[in-house]
Design a protein around this motif. Structure first.
Motif: not given
Length: 86
Positions: A62-86
């Motif tokens: 099971d899992f619980e989806a948790e909104k990322i409220t810290n803008a810096i963390e969110y930006e870092r996670v999005v950047k990391a995901y985009m780099e994985m997708d390349d």
């Protein structure tokens, strides 16, 4: 013939307090945390109008989806995901 894919779905509460059904379209680990990439579900269709990243708190299968409220963390996670997708 099109292949139908089954998705894991979950519900989040939108800012207007309505429930929104989301489908997990991808998942990944970053800095020892697990994240899920999701898209809105409308009827039987998964929207291609945007993807949303949530932190996933795992509890066995099971899992619980948790909104990322810290803008810096969110930006870092999005950047990391985009780099994985390349």
């Amino acid at each position: 013939m099109t292949e139908e894919k089954e998705y894991v779905v979950f519900t989040v509460i939108a800012s207007d307090k309505t429930e929104v059904t989301m489908a997990i379209v991808d998942e990944f680990d970053f800095e020892n945390k697990h994240y899920i990439v999701s898209a809105k579900v409308t009827g039987d269709e998964i929207s291609d109008e945007g993807q949303y990243i949530y932190r996933a708190k795992m509890d066995g299968d099971d899992f619980e989806a948790e909104k990322i409220t810290n803008a810096i963390e969110y930006e870092r996670v999005v950047k990391a995901y985009m780099e994985m997708d390349d």
